[in-house]
Design a protein around this motif. Structure first.
Motif, PDB file in Angstrom:
ATOM      1  N   VAL A   1       0.833  -1.207   0.000  1.00  7.82           N
ATOM      2  CA  VAL A   1       0.000   0.000   0.000  1.00  7.82           C
ATOM      3  C   VAL A   1       0.868   1.258   0.000  1.00  7.82           C
ATOM      4  O   VAL A   1       0.622   2.202  -0.748  1.00  7.82           O
ATOM      5  N   LEU A   2       1.903   1.260   0.828  1.00  9.67           N
ATOM      6  CA  LEU A   2       2.798   2.418   0.862  1.00  9.67           C
ATOM      7  C   LEU A   2       3.568   2.564  -0.445  1.00  9.67           C
ATOM      8  O   LEU A   2       3.900   3.681  -0.858  1.00  9.67           O
TER       9      LEU A   2
ATOM     10  N   VAL B   1       2.325   1.701  -3.433  1.00  7.56           N
ATOM     11  CA  VAL B   1       1.357   2.289  -4.369  1.00  7.56           C
ATOM     12  C   VAL B   1       1.322   3.801  -4.192  1.00  7.56           C
ATOM     13  O   VAL B   1       1.322   4.566  -5.176  1.00  7.56           O
ATOM     14  N   MET B   2       1.328   4.254  -2.951  1.00  7.17           N
ATOM     15  CA  MET B   2       1.321   5.687  -2.679  1.00  7.17           C
ATOM     16  C   MET B   2       2.558   6.358  -3.255  1.00  7.17           C
ATOM     17  O   MET B   2       2.475   7.427  -3.875  1.00  7.17           O
ATOM     18  N   ALA B   3       3.719   5.736  -3.075  1.00  7.46           N
ATOM     19  CA  ALA B   3       4.955   6.312  -3.604  1.00  7.46           C
ATOM     20  C   ALA B   3       4.908   6.400  -5.131  1.00  7.46           C
ATOM     21  O   ALA B   3       5.344   7.400  -5.720  1.00  7.46           O
TER      22      ALA B   3
ATOM     23  N   MET C   1       2.277   6.757  -6.926  1.00  8.68           N
ATOM     24  CA  MET C   1       1.382   7.870  -7.232  1.00  8.68           C
ATOM     25  C   MET C   1       2.076   9.212  -7.034  1.00  8.68           C
ATOM     26  O   MET C   1       1.922  10.128  -7.852  1.00  8.68           O
ATOM     27  N   PHE C   2       2.864   9.339  -5.965  1.00 14.85           N
ATOM     28  CA  PHE C   2       3.561  10.601  -5.696  1.00 14.85           C
ATOM     29  C   PHE C   2       4.537  10.940  -6.830  1.00 14.85           C
ATOM     30  O   PHE C   2       4.588  12.083  -7.304  1.00 14.85           O
TER      31      PHE C   2
ATOM     32  N   ALA D   1       5.557  12.369   3.605  1.00  8.65           N
ATOM     33  CA  ALA D   1       4.227  11.792   3.803  1.00  8.65           C
ATOM     34  C   ALA D   1       4.316  10.335   4.261  1.00  8.65           C
ATOM     35  O   ALA D   1       3.385   9.814   4.864  1.00  8.65           O
TER      36      ALA D   1
ATOM     37  N   SER E   1       6.102   6.687   2.602  1.00 11.79           N
ATOM     38  CA  SER E   1       5.770   5.700   1.574  1.00 11.79           C
ATOM     39  C   SER E   1       7.025   4.896   1.257  1.00 11.79           C
ATOM     40  O   SER E   1       8.086   5.145   1.823  1.00 11.79           O
TER      41      SER E   1
ATOM     42  N   ASN F   1       4.843   0.313  -6.671  1.00 16.09           N
ATOM     43  CA  ASN F   1       5.188   1.530  -7.407  1.00 16.09           C
ATOM     44  C   ASN F   1       4.615   1.498  -8.819  1.00 16.09           C
ATOM     45  O   ASN F   1       4.085   2.502  -9.316  1.00 16.09           O
TER      46      ASN F   1
ATOM     47  N   GLY G   1       0.777   2.085  -8.675  1.00 10.30           N
ATOM     48  CA  GLY G   1       0.436   3.482  -8.398  1.00 10.30           C
ATOM     49  C   GLY G   1       0.738   4.401  -9.562  1.00 10.30           C
ATOM     50  O   GLY G   1      -0.053   5.298  -9.886  1.00 10.30           O
TER      51      GLY G   1
END
Length: 268
Positions: free
Chosen positions: A29-30, A32-34, A36-37, A75, A77, A111, A114
């Protein structure tokens, strides 16, 4: 006051152990966030520079792109390229090689998910229609240029990129407050972008966005160059594979292993 290099490398041992011990679902999950960032930063960099030609446009994009690593670090990730530094606790025998590889695989897949999600959303929302389609044209042209690199060129640019990215992460650890971390990471990231080096996670956005744009009749005719060579196969084989290998060498070899050798390796 800042953390000195010897302190940074020791601090990263505990950071790496926590990363290796985290449950796979949370890591994913983290990650995926990275992804996206980094993708959002890439999208912003292209949007900022698509109406400016030459090196000036490249510079403008380079000034926007550090937002991605800022979000990753502040944040919270998991970014594959930064996690190449896990070689440090491995060499220090604090985590197993298998734990590092497991983290890399999960984070890499997260990664990718995301980044591709943001690429699809940018195209599906017609955000690429900004500036009379100039953004869409740049997205496709950027992706086509990336898959046209030779394997060796992409590999070497991947090394140079993650040398700078991991140094950006490294110097951000020197700072003890958020402002210091942002300032520290900014210039190494801006340098890699303006130099045109290759970042595997960023390319997980750029190339899929170009492919998705080609599939949209409203965008497909806008590119000023031939983009017919841009396919999922060419993206993975001609760009993502060599760039990923280069990123590992640049981050794990040129940064992580070097600083472990200098500050942690015990004298015989």
């Amino acid at each position: 006051m800042i953390n000195l290099p010897g302190e940074i490398v020791k601090n990263y041992i505990s950071i790496g152990k926590k990363k290796a011990a985290m449950s796979p679902d949370k890591v994913f999950v983290l990650a995926v966030m990275a992804g996206m960032f980094i993708a959002l930063a890439g999208c912003g960099a292209l949007a900022a520079s698509c109406t400016i030609s030459g090196s000036a446009g490249k510079l403008v994009g380079a000034l926007v792109f550090p937002a991605g690593l800022t979000l990753v670090l502040l944040a919270g990730s998991e970014l594959f390229t930064g996690n190449c530094l896990l070689i440090i606790p491995v060499l220090e025998q604090e985590i197993m090689v298998s734990a590092m590889v497991k983290n890399w695989v999960i984070v890499y897949l997260g990664n990718f998910a995301g980044s591709v999600l943001i690429a699809w959303m940018a195209v599906a929302s017609h955000q690429l229609s900004l500036y009379d389609g100039k953004l869409a044209a740049m997205v496709m042209e950027t992706a086509a240029a990336k898959v046209s690199l030779s394997f060796f060129d992409a590999f070497l640019r991947g090394i140079l990129c993650n040398l700078l990215v991991c140094l950006a992460v490294w110097v951000s650890f020197a700072a003890k407050d958020a402002a210091g971390k942002v300032i520290a990471l900014f210039y190494p990231i801006a340098v890699f972008v303006v130099c045109g080096f290759e970042h595997s996670v960023a390319n997980m956005f750029y190339c899929p966005a170009g492919i998705f744009a080609m599939m949209d009749p409203a965008y497909g005719v806008l590119a000023a160059i031939d983009v017919s060579g841009l396919t999922w196969g060419s993206f993975i084989v001609r760009n993502l594979l060599p760039v990923t290998l280069g990123n590992i060498v640049g981050g794990a070899g040129f940064v992580g292993a070097v600083y472990w050798f200098v500050y942690l390796k015990k004298e015989v």
